[in-house]
Design a protein around this motif. Structure first.
Motif, PDB file in Angstrom:
ATOM      1  N   PRO A  18     -13.574  -3.143  -2.771  1.00 14.44           N
ATOM      2  CA  PRO A  18     -14.510  -3.985  -3.534  1.00 14.44           C
ATOM      3  C   PRO A  18     -15.938  -3.475  -3.497  1.00 14.44           C
ATOM      4  O   PRO A  18     -16.784  -3.951  -4.268  1.00 14.44           O
ATOM      5  CB  PRO A  18     -14.403  -5.345  -2.835  1.00 14.44           C
ATOM      6  N   ASN A  19     -16.230  -2.510  -2.635  1.00  9.15           N
ATOM      7  CA  ASN A  19     -17.581  -1.963  -2.564  1.00  9.15           C
ATOM      8  C   ASN A  19     -17.888  -1.017  -3.724  1.00  9.15           C
ATOM      9  O   ASN A  19     -19.063  -0.709  -3.968  1.00  9.15           O
ATOM     10  CB  ASN A  19     -17.783  -1.237  -1.236  1.00  9.15           C
ATOM     11  N   VAL A  20     -16.853  -0.558  -4.407  1.00 10.61           N
ATOM     12  CA  VAL A  20     -17.063   0.327  -5.554  1.00 10.61           C
ATOM     13  C   VAL A  20     -16.444  -0.229  -6.837  1.00 10.61           C
ATOM     14  O   VAL A  20     -16.901   0.099  -7.936  1.00 10.61           O
ATOM     15  CB  VAL A  20     -16.507   1.750  -5.284  1.00 10.61           C
ATOM     16  N   THR A  21     -15.430  -1.065  -6.714  1.00  6.91           N
ATOM     17  CA  THR A  21     -14.757  -1.600  -7.895  1.00  6.91           C
ATOM     18  C   THR A  21     -15.694  -2.516  -8.677  1.00  6.91           C
ATOM     19  O   THR A  21     -16.270  -3.456  -8.123  1.00  6.91           O
ATOM     20  CB  THR A  21     -13.491  -2.381  -7.481  1.00  6.91           C
ATOM     21  N   ASN A  22     -15.856  -2.217  -9.964  1.00  4.87           N
ATOM     22  CA  ASN A  22     -16.704  -3.004 -10.867  1.00  4.87           C
ATOM     23  C   ASN A  22     -18.161  -3.055 -10.419  1.00  4.87           C
ATOM     24  O   ASN A  22     -18.865  -4.033 -10.687  1.00  4.87           O
ATOM     25  CB  ASN A  22     -16.157  -4.428 -11.017  1.00  4.87           C
ATOM     26  N   LYS A  23     -18.614  -2.012  -9.758  1.00  6.80           N
ATOM     27  CA  LYS A  23     -20.021  -1.950  -9.371  1.00  6.80           C
ATOM     28  C   LYS A  23     -20.774  -1.139 -10.423  1.00  6.80           C
ATOM     29  O   LYS A  23     -21.120  -1.648 -11.467  1.00  6.80           O
ATOM     30  CB  LYS A  23     -20.174  -1.360  -7.966  1.00  6.80           C
ATOM     31  N   LYS A  24     -21.012   0.138 -10.178  1.00  7.96           N
ATOM     32  CA  LYS A  24     -21.703   0.966 -11.172  1.00  7.96           C
ATOM     33  C   LYS A  24     -20.840   1.182 -12.410  1.00  7.96           C
ATOM     34  O   LYS A  24     -21.330   1.223 -13.539  1.00  7.96           O
ATOM     35  CB  LYS A  24     -22.082   2.311 -10.555  1.00  7.96           C
ATOM     36  N   PHE A  25     -19.541   1.357 -12.187  1.00 11.74           N
ATOM     37  CA  PHE A  25     -18.606   1.591 -13.285  1.00 11.74           C
ATOM     38  C   PHE A  25     -17.541   0.507 -13.268  1.00 11.74           C
ATOM     39  O   PHE A  25     -17.132   0.044 -12.199  1.00 11.74           O
ATOM     40  CB  PHE A  25     -17.950   2.966 -13.156  1.00 11.74           C
ATOM     41  N   ALA A  26     -17.066   0.122 -14.457  1.00 14.90           N
ATOM     42  CA  ALA A  26     -16.033  -0.897 -14.553  1.00 14.90           C
ATOM     43  C   ALA A  26     -14.710  -0.353 -14.035  1.00 14.90           C
ATOM     44  O   ALA A  26     -14.375   0.813 -14.226  1.00 14.90           O
ATOM     45  CB  ALA A  26     -15.884  -1.353 -16.000  1.00 14.90           C
ATOM     46  N   GLY A  27     -13.948  -1.208 -13.372  1.00 11.60           N
ATOM     47  CA  GLY A  27     -12.668  -0.789 -12.809  1.00 11.60           C
ATOM     48  C   GLY A  27     -12.846  -0.067 -11.488  1.00 11.60           C
ATOM     49  O   GLY A  27     -13.832  -0.265 -10.775  1.00 11.60           O
ATOM     50  N   ASN A  28     -11.892   0.776 -11.174  1.00 13.64           N
ATOM     51  CA  ASN A  28     -11.926   1.550  -9.933  1.00 13.64           C
ATOM     52  C   ASN A  28     -11.732   3.030 -10.257  1.00 13.64           C
ATOM     53  O   ASN A  28     -10.731   3.647  -9.878  1.00 13.64           O
ATOM     54  CB  ASN A  28     -10.833   1.059  -8.979  1.00 13.64           C
ATOM     55  N   PRO A  29     -12.702   3.633 -10.993  1.00 11.46           N
ATOM     56  CA  PRO A  29     -12.528   5.036 -11.402  1.00 11.46           C
ATOM     57  C   PRO A  29     -12.540   6.023 -10.246  1.00 11.46           C
ATOM     58  O   PRO A  29     -12.007   7.130 -10.376  1.00 11.46           O
ATOM     59  CB  PRO A  29     -13.706   5.278 -12.348  1.00 11.46           C
ATOM     60  N   THR A  30     -13.150   5.640  -9.114  1.00 11.41           N
ATOM     61  CA  THR A  30     -13.141   6.540  -7.952  1.00 11.41           C
ATOM     62  C   THR A  30     -11.819   6.453  -7.193  1.00 11.41           C
ATOM     63  O   THR A  30     -11.626   7.181  -6.232  1.00 11.41           O
ATOM     64  CB  THR A  30     -14.289   6.214  -6.992  1.00 11.41           C
ATOM     65  N   ARG A  31     -10.955   5.545  -7.626  1.00 15.20           N
ATOM     66  CA  ARG A  31      -9.625   5.374  -7.039  1.00 15.20           C
ATOM     67  C   ARG A  31      -9.739   5.246  -5.518  1.00 15.20           C
ATOM     68  O   ARG A  31      -9.076   5.930  -4.747  1.00 15.20           O
ATOM     69  CB  ARG A  31      -8.706   6.522  -7.454  1.00 15.20           C
ATOM     70  N   SER A  32     -10.601   4.317  -5.131  1.00 18.14           N
ATOM     71  CA  SER A  32     -10.885   4.071  -3.722  1.00 18.14           C
ATOM     72  C   SER A  32     -10.172   2.799  -3.272  1.00 18.14           C
ATOM     73  O   SER A  32     -10.202   1.783  -3.970  1.00 18.14           O
ATOM     74  CB  SER A  32     -12.393   3.913  -3.519  1.00 18.14           C
ATOM     75  N   TYR A  33      -9.595   2.854  -2.088  1.00 21.29           N
ATOM     76  CA  TYR A  33      -8.775   1.759  -1.581  1.00 21.29           C
ATOM     77  C   TYR A  33      -9.099   1.502  -0.115  1.00 21.29           C
ATOM     78  O   TYR A  33      -9.744   2.310   0.549  1.00 21.29           O
ATOM     79  CB  TYR A  33      -7.288   2.092  -1.746  1.00 21.29           C
ATOM     80  N   ARG A  34      -8.606   0.370   0.392  1.00 19.88           N
ATOM     81  CA  ARG A  34      -8.785   0.071   1.804  1.00 19.88           C
ATOM     82  C   ARG A  34      -7.620  -0.772   2.298  1.00 19.88           C
ATOM     83  O   ARG A  34      -6.946  -1.458   1.521  1.00 19.88           O
ATOM     84  CB  ARG A  34     -10.108  -0.644   2.044  1.00 19.88           C
ATOM     85  N   SER A  35      -7.408  -0.727   3.596  1.00 21.83           N
ATOM     86  CA  SER A  35      -6.303  -1.457   4.205  1.00 21.83           C
ATOM     87  C   SER A  35      -6.697  -1.905   5.603  1.00 21.83           C
ATOM     88  O   SER A  35      -7.502  -1.251   6.275  1.00 21.83           O
ATOM     89  CB  SER A  35      -5.060  -0.564   4.281  1.00 21.83           C
ATOM     90  N   GLN A  36      -6.136  -3.020   6.039  1.00 20.80           N
ATOM     91  CA  GLN A  36      -6.307  -3.449   7.423  1.00 20.80           C
ATOM     92  C   GLN A  36      -5.238  -2.827   8.315  1.00 20.80           C
ATOM     93  O   GLN A  36      -5.343  -2.899   9.544  1.00 20.80           O
ATOM     94  CB  GLN A  36      -6.266  -4.976   7.510  1.00 20.80           C
ATOM     95  N   LYS A  37      -4.241  -2.236   7.698  1.00 17.16           N
ATOM     96  CA  LYS A  37      -3.182  -1.557   8.434  1.00 17.16           C
ATOM     97  C   LYS A  37      -3.535  -0.075   8.600  1.00 17.16           C
ATOM     98  O   LYS A  37      -4.290   0.483   7.810  1.00 17.16           O
ATOM     99  CB  LYS A  37      -1.851  -1.694   7.694  1.00 17.16           C
ATOM    100  N   PRO A  38      -2.976   0.577   9.606  1.00 18.70           N
ATOM    101  CA  PRO A  38      -3.322   1.991   9.842  1.00 18.70           C
ATOM    102  C   PRO A  38      -2.885   2.912   8.705  1.00 18.70           C
ATOM    103  O   PRO A  38      -1.985   2.597   7.923  1.00 18.70           O
ATOM    104  CB  PRO A  38      -2.561   2.319  11.125  1.00 18.70           C
ATOM    105  N   LEU A  39      -3.561   4.063   8.629  1.00 20.72           N
ATOM    106  CA  LEU A  39      -3.146   5.169   7.774  1.00 20.72           C
ATOM    107  C   LEU A  39      -2.522   6.236   8.667  1.00 20.72           C
ATOM    108  O   LEU A  39      -3.087   6.587   9.703  1.00 20.72           O
ATOM    109  CB  LEU A  39      -4.342   5.773   7.034  1.00 20.72           C
ATOM    110  N   LYS A  40      -1.398   6.766   8.247  1.00 15.25           N
ATOM    111  CA  LYS A  40      -0.726   7.812   9.016  1.00 15.25           C
ATOM    112  C   LYS A  40      -1.095   9.174   8.437  1.00 15.25           C
ATOM    113  O   LYS A  40      -0.993   9.389   7.225  1.00 15.25           O
ATOM    114  CB  LYS A  40       0.784   7.609   8.963  1.00 15.25           C
TER     115      LYS A  40
END
Length: 247
Positions: free
Chosen positions: A193-215
């Motif tokens: 949510p720090n990049v989605t619909n901020k400077k650009f509409a949608g999530n063009p940077t395809r940035s994601y986050r999770s509370q679960k670990p990344l392997k």
């Protein structure tokens, strides 16, 4: 459209936004219109249409351009633009309210309240850091933010764009080598949510986050690293950014 600061349409829109920040709205609109004329695909047209819509002074003109953006978003229908739909619906509702079209305003206000779909993208995903990690290591939430001192992050962040992970590695705190790892989410994740619909509409940077670990499942050895000058400019922008991090 592969989102990149080197993309001609993205570059024009970013230049336009800098003019907006300086209060030069007329020249900003001229750049957004130029971006529309130079757009070569629906994603580029969507990006430029959104910025053109924002700079219209008449509600009927904003309505026209936001509708154009909505039709393009529905046509593209991917994880990059779907997060923009609530924003577009809300903007359309406001236009209809200003035009006195109560029923249409109510319709789009209801659409704007609908829950956003979880990302359906399958990867590959990447994480940029200066940490020296091994295959099967887990990246977890709870680390300090790279962008706000003393903030402990509730999520672990990642992207589907290698150059985005490379930028994160370049801006990461520490003296270690810049590294980009291929990662696999171990649980549910959401659009950042720090990049989605901020400077650009949608999530063009395809940035994601999770509370679960990344392997960690691999490492990218070669990617286009940013220059020291580019890094300095990014650090300056971050230092001057007074927006609150959504944690």
């Amino acid at each position: 459209m592969e989102f990149s600061a080197n993309n001609p349409v993205v570059k024009l829109c970013m230049q336009g936004m800098r003019l907006e920040d300086a209060g030069n709205y007329e020249d900003a609109l001229a750049l957004f219109l130029q971006a529309w004329e130079e757009a070569t695909d629906d994603a580029e047209k969507f990006t430029s249409a959104y910025h053109i819509a924002r700079r219209q002074t008449k509600p009927e003109d904003r309505l026209k351009w936001f509708n154009t953006g909505l039709q393009l978003a529905r046509k593209i229908n991917d994880d990059v633009v779907r997060p923009a739909l609530p924003l577009l619906y809300a903007q359309l509702a406001q236009c209809y309210e200003e035009l006195g079209e109560v029923d249409n305003a109510a319709k789009y206000n209801e659409l704007a309240k609908q829950p956003t779909e979880a990302p359906s993208i399958k990867g590959p995903f990447f994480h940029g850091t200066r940490a020296d990690l091994q295959i099967d290591d887990l990246l977890t939430a709870g680390g300090k933010s790279n962008y706000e001192a003393d903030l402990i992050m509730n999520h672990i962040y990642f992207t589907a764009l290698i150059h985005g992970a490379g930028l994160a590695a370049a801006l990461a705190k520490g003296e270690g080598e810049e590294r980009v790892y291929i990662v696999e989410p171990t649980g549910d994740f959401e659009n950042d949510p720090n990049v989605t619909n901020k400077k650009f509409a949608g999530n063009p940077t395809r940035s994601y986050r999770s509370q679960k670990p990344l392997k960690v499942i691999g490492e990218i050895k070669n990617w286009a690293r940013i220059t020291l000058e580019e890094r300095s400019k990014w650090q300056e922008r971050l230092a001057n950014n007074d927006g609150e991090i959504i944690n």
